[in-house]
Design a protein around this motif. Structure first.
Motif, short mmCIF file in Angstrom:
data_model
loop_
_atom_site.label_atom_id
_atom_site.label_comp_id
_atom_site.label_asym_id
_atom_site.label_seq_id
_atom_site.Cartn_x
_atom_site.Cartn_y
_atom_site.Cartn_z
N VAL A 69 0.86 -1.18 0.00
CA VAL A 69 0.00 0.00 0.00
C VAL A 69 0.89 1.23 0.00
CG1 VAL A 69 -1.73 1.31 1.28
CG2 VAL A 69 -1.86 -1.19 1.19
N GLN A 70 0.79 2.02 -1.06
CA GLN A 70 1.60 3.24 -1.14
C GLN A 70 0.91 4.44 -0.48
OE1 GLN A 70 3.57 4.33 -4.70
NE2 GLN A 70 4.89 2.56 -4.53
N ASP A 71 -0.42 4.45 -0.55
CA ASP A 71 -1.16 5.53 0.08
C ASP A 71 -2.59 5.05 0.29
OD1 ASP A 71 -1.77 8.01 1.16
OD2 ASP A 71 -1.75 9.10 -0.74
N GLU A 72 -3.24 5.56 1.32
CA GLU A 72 -4.66 5.27 1.51
C GLU A 72 -5.31 6.39 2.28
OE1 GLU A 72 -4.85 1.43 3.33
OE2 GLU A 72 -4.34 2.17 5.31
N LYS A 73 -6.57 6.61 1.97
CA LYS A 73 -7.36 7.66 2.62
C LYS A 73 -8.74 7.08 2.93
CE LYS A 73 -4.55 11.30 1.66
NZ LYS A 73 -3.58 10.84 0.75
N SER A 74 -9.37 7.61 3.99
CA SER A 74 -10.72 7.22 4.36
C SER A 74 -11.59 8.45 4.50
CB SER A 74 -10.71 6.46 5.70
OG SER A 74 -10.02 5.25 5.58
N LYS A 75 -12.85 8.31 4.09
CA LYS A 75 -13.83 9.40 4.22
C LYS A 75 -15.20 8.80 4.48
CE LYS A 75 -11.61 12.67 1.06
NZ LYS A 75 -11.81 13.58 -0.05
N VAL A 76 -16.04 9.55 5.21
CA VAL A 76 -17.44 9.18 5.38
C VAL A 76 -18.20 9.75 4.18
CG1 VAL A 76 -19.51 9.47 6.78
CG2 VAL A 76 -17.28 9.15 7.88
N ILE A 77 -19.01 8.88 3.55
CA ILE A 77 -19.80 9.30 2.39
C ILE A 77 -21.27 9.03 2.70
CG2 ILE A 77 -20.14 9.11 -0.10
CD1 ILE A 77 -17.36 7.80 -0.27
N ASP A 78 -22.10 10.05 2.58
CA ASP A 78 -23.54 9.91 2.80
C ASP A 78 -24.20 9.26 1.58
OD1 ASP A 78 -23.63 11.07 5.35
OD2 ASP A 78 -23.67 13.09 4.50
N PRO A 79 -25.38 8.65 1.77
CA PRO A 79 -26.09 8.04 0.65
C PRO A 79 -26.34 9.04 -0.48
CG PRO A 79 -27.13 7.42 2.72
CD PRO A 79 -26.10 8.47 3.04
N GLY A 80 -26.10 8.62 -1.71
CA GLY A 80 -26.31 9.47 -2.87
C GLY A 80 -25.21 10.48 -3.12
N GLN A 81 -24.20 10.52 -2.28
CA GLN A 81 -23.13 11.50 -2.41
C GLN A 81 -21.85 10.85 -2.95
OE1 GLN A 81 -23.76 14.86 -1.79
NE2 GLN A 81 -25.80 13.95 -1.72
N GLU A 82 -20.97 11.70 -3.47
CA GLU A 82 -19.67 11.27 -3.97
C GLU A 82 -18.56 11.90 -3.14
OE1 GLU A 82 -19.39 12.29 -8.12
OE2 GLU A 82 -20.92 10.82 -8.68
N ALA A 83 -17.41 11.23 -3.11
CA ALA A 83 -16.23 11.77 -2.44
C ALA A 83 -15.03 11.57 -3.36
CB ALA A 83 -15.99 11.08 -1.11
N THR A 84 -14.14 12.54 -3.34
CA THR A 84 -12.92 12.48 -4.15
C THR A 84 -11.73 12.21 -3.23
OG1 THR A 84 -13.85 14.02 -5.74
CG2 THR A 84 -11.45 13.77 -5.74
N PHE A 85 -10.93 11.23 -3.62
CA PHE A 85 -9.74 10.83 -2.88
C PHE A 85 -8.53 11.13 -3.75
CE2 PHE A 85 -13.25 8.29 -1.49
CZ PHE A 85 -13.06 8.05 -0.15
#
Length: 106
Positions: A68-84
């Protein structure tokens, strides 16, 4: 649906479906990277939650050796998008190797 248990009690049984997140890959940019050996590069990943509940999504950039070179975590609500945005480092020798993007609920 009602069930009579031999005169002891009547229960009203209903179907319960718990809500879960469902993470779907929307985009990876770029899909092909040409960089100098040992150089860093950036990959942008967009994930959408198509489930019925919010959840934490972990996105990882995995090199050709399974590290694993990099990893990120985010909370995403239903119907929403997140950019990593993930940062990787190219091998220190001239080659063509596959890197992988992995996403999962945590």
């Amino acid at each position: 649906m009602s069930v009579n248990l031999g005169g002891y009690a009547t229960l009203d049984l209903t179907t319960y479906a718990p809500a879960y997140p469902k993470f779907v890959l929307v985009d990876i940019t770029p899909t092909l990277v040409n960089v100098k050996v040992g150089s860093t590069f950036t990959v942008t990943v967009v994930i959408r939650n198509e489930g019925a509940a919010p959840g934490t999504c972990k996105v990882s950039l995995i090199d050709h050796e399974g590290n694993v070179q990099d990893e990120k975590s985010k909370v995403i609500d239903p119907g929403q998008e997140a950019t990593f945005t993930l940062i990787g480092v190219a091998p220190t020798y001239v080659t063509v190797v596959p890197y992988r993007i992995k996403w999962e609920a945590v």
